[in-house]
Write a protein that holds these residues in place. Structure first.
Motif, PDB file in Angstrom:
ATOM      1  N   ARG A 183      -2.059   4.978   5.962  1.00 48.13           N
ATOM      2  CA  ARG A 183      -2.728   5.848   6.933  1.00 48.13           C
ATOM      3  C   ARG A 183      -4.203   5.482   7.054  1.00 48.13           C
ATOM      4  NH1 ARG A 183      -0.220  11.020   4.457  1.00 48.13           N
ATOM      5  NH2 ARG A 183       1.778  11.145   5.520  1.00 48.13           N
ATOM      6  N   GLN A 184      -4.831   5.237   5.915  1.00 47.98           N
ATOM      7  CA  GLN A 184      -6.245   4.870   5.938  1.00 47.98           C
ATOM      8  C   GLN A 184      -6.452   3.528   6.633  1.00 47.98           C
ATOM      9  OE1 GLN A 184      -7.059   5.063   1.750  1.00 47.98           O
ATOM     10  NE2 GLN A 184      -7.766   7.200   1.842  1.00 47.98           N
ATOM     11  N   ILE A 185      -5.556   2.589   6.423  1.00 49.99           N
ATOM     12  CA  ILE A 185      -5.648   1.280   7.085  1.00 49.99           C
ATOM     13  C   ILE A 185      -5.506   1.444   8.589  1.00 49.99           C
ATOM     14  CG2 ILE A 185      -4.475  -0.946   7.406  1.00 49.99           C
ATOM     15  CD1 ILE A 185      -3.800  -0.784   4.358  1.00 49.99           C
ATOM     16  N   HIS A 186      -4.504   2.224   9.013  1.00 48.83           N
ATOM     17  CA  HIS A 186      -4.299   2.444  10.445  1.00 48.83           C
ATOM     18  C   HIS A 186      -5.495   3.161  11.066  1.00 48.83           C
ATOM     19  CE1 HIS A 186      -0.352   0.765  10.608  1.00 48.83           C
ATOM     20  NE2 HIS A 186       0.122   1.603   9.687  1.00 48.83           N
ATOM     21  N   GLN A 187      -6.024   4.150  10.360  1.00 51.04           N
ATOM     22  CA  GLN A 187      -7.180   4.886  10.867  1.00 51.04           C
ATOM     23  C   GLN A 187      -8.382   3.951  11.007  1.00 51.04           C
ATOM     24  OE1 GLN A 187      -8.467   8.053   8.307  1.00 51.04           O
ATOM     25  NE2 GLN A 187      -9.796   8.965   9.854  1.00 51.04           N
ATOM     26  N   PHE A 188      -8.590   3.101  10.036  1.00 51.84           N
ATOM     27  CA  PHE A 188      -9.693   2.146  10.079  1.00 51.84           C
ATOM     28  C   PHE A 188      -9.524   1.180  11.251  1.00 51.84           C
ATOM     29  CE2 PHE A 188     -11.379  -2.056   8.937  1.00 51.84           C
ATOM     30  CZ  PHE A 188     -12.716  -1.745   8.757  1.00 51.84           C
ATOM     31  N   ASN A 189      -8.309   0.670  11.416  1.00 58.04           N
ATOM     32  CA  ASN A 189      -8.056  -0.286  12.493  1.00 58.04           C
ATOM     33  C   ASN A 189      -8.204   0.352  13.867  1.00 58.04           C
ATOM     34  OD1 ASN A 189      -7.648  -2.565  10.924  1.00 58.04           O
ATOM     35  ND2 ASN A 189      -5.508  -2.039  10.549  1.00 58.04           N
ATOM     36  N   GLU A 190      -7.840   1.622  14.002  1.00 60.86           N
ATOM     37  CA  GLU A 190      -7.984   2.308  15.283  1.00 60.86           C
ATOM     38  C   GLU A 190      -9.449   2.516  15.636  1.00 60.86           C
ATOM     39  OE1 GLU A 190      -5.695   5.858  14.970  1.00 60.86           O
ATOM     40  OE2 GLU A 190      -3.788   4.779  14.958  1.00 60.86           O
TER      41      GLU A 190
ATOM     42  N   PRO B 178       0.829  -1.209   0.000  1.00 61.18           N
ATOM     43  CA  PRO B 178       0.000   0.000   0.000  1.00 61.18           C
ATOM     44  C   PRO B 178       0.861   1.256   0.000  1.00 61.18           C
ATOM     45  CG  PRO B 178      -0.075  -1.084   2.139  1.00 61.18           C
ATOM     46  CD  PRO B 178       0.722  -1.958   1.235  1.00 61.18           C
ATOM     47  N   SER B 179       0.317   2.329  -0.542  1.00 58.63           N
ATOM     48  CA  SER B 179       1.023   3.608  -0.540  1.00 58.63           C
ATOM     49  C   SER B 179       0.941   4.212   0.862  1.00 58.63           C
ATOM     50  CB  SER B 179       0.392   4.566  -1.550  1.00 58.63           C
ATOM     51  OG  SER B 179      -0.908   4.909  -1.122  1.00 58.63           O
ATOM     52  N   LYS B 180       1.628   5.312   1.069  1.00 58.34           N
ATOM     53  CA  LYS B 180       1.629   5.955   2.380  1.00 58.34           C
ATOM     54  C   LYS B 180       0.208   6.383   2.758  1.00 58.34           C
ATOM     55  CE  LYS B 180       4.242   9.339   5.019  1.00 58.34           C
ATOM     56  NZ  LYS B 180       5.374  10.266   4.967  1.00 58.34           N
ATOM     57  N   LYS B 181      -0.508   6.918   1.794  1.00 55.77           N
ATOM     58  CA  LYS B 181      -1.887   7.349   2.051  1.00 55.77           C
ATOM     59  C   LYS B 181      -2.759   6.146   2.409  1.00 55.77           C
ATOM     60  CE  LYS B 181      -5.771   9.752  -0.052  1.00 55.77           C
ATOM     61  NZ  LYS B 181      -6.291  10.387  -1.245  1.00 55.77           N
TER      62      LYS B 181
END
Length: 143
Positions: free
Chosen positions: A121-128, A115-118
């Motif tokens: 970030r979206q994956i981490h935000q979703f997981n949080e 995945p790209s950096k963006k």
């Protein structure tokens, strides 16, 4: 070539002359790879197409159904090559619909693997947002 010689032309040569493939070698590889069908069955490069035969050709994302209108073993300009076949109306509609779906991104997200950096970030935000956040499988149970 005379008209008599055009009566017997190999399928790979006709596909090349009709400008479906850039070279005869590519046409032959496509036929051998099962990307050209006649009456639902795979073809051989040496098959002789006849006027009225219907072929299903797969090139890239597109699948075309064409009817042979004329035979030629000579590759000419695109306007003359288009006189050798007629694409069916259903085939044109399917290709346009598939192109519209691809353009709209309905076939899913295609990535190169990472995945790209963006996207990270979206994956981490979703997981949080999920309960407990992201738990790595290699993390110790004691922590």
């Amino acid at each position: 070539m005379s008209e008599k010689d055009d009566d017997k032309v190999r399928l790979d040569k006709w596909l090349w002359a009709a400008r479906f493939y850039k070279t005869r070698a590519l046409a032959k590889a496509a036929i051998e790879g099962g990307k050209v069908h006649h009456r639902g069955e795979r073809c051989k490069p040496g098959k002789e197409p006849k006027v009225g035969d219907e072929y299903v050709l797969r090139t890239g994302f597109d699948e075309r159904t064409v009817v042979v209108l004329a035979l030629s073993a000579v590759r000419r300009g695109a306007p003359e090559a288009q006189l050798l076949y007629r694409e069916t109306d259903e085939s044109i509609a399917r290709r346009q619909q598939a192109a519209a779906m691809r353009k709209a991104g309905a076939l899913g997200v295609q990535t190169d693997g990472r995945p790209s950096k963006k996207q990270r970030r979206q994956i981490h935000q979703f997981n949080e947002q999920q309960e407990g956040g992201l738990r790595h499988p290699w993390a110790d149970e004691d922590e």
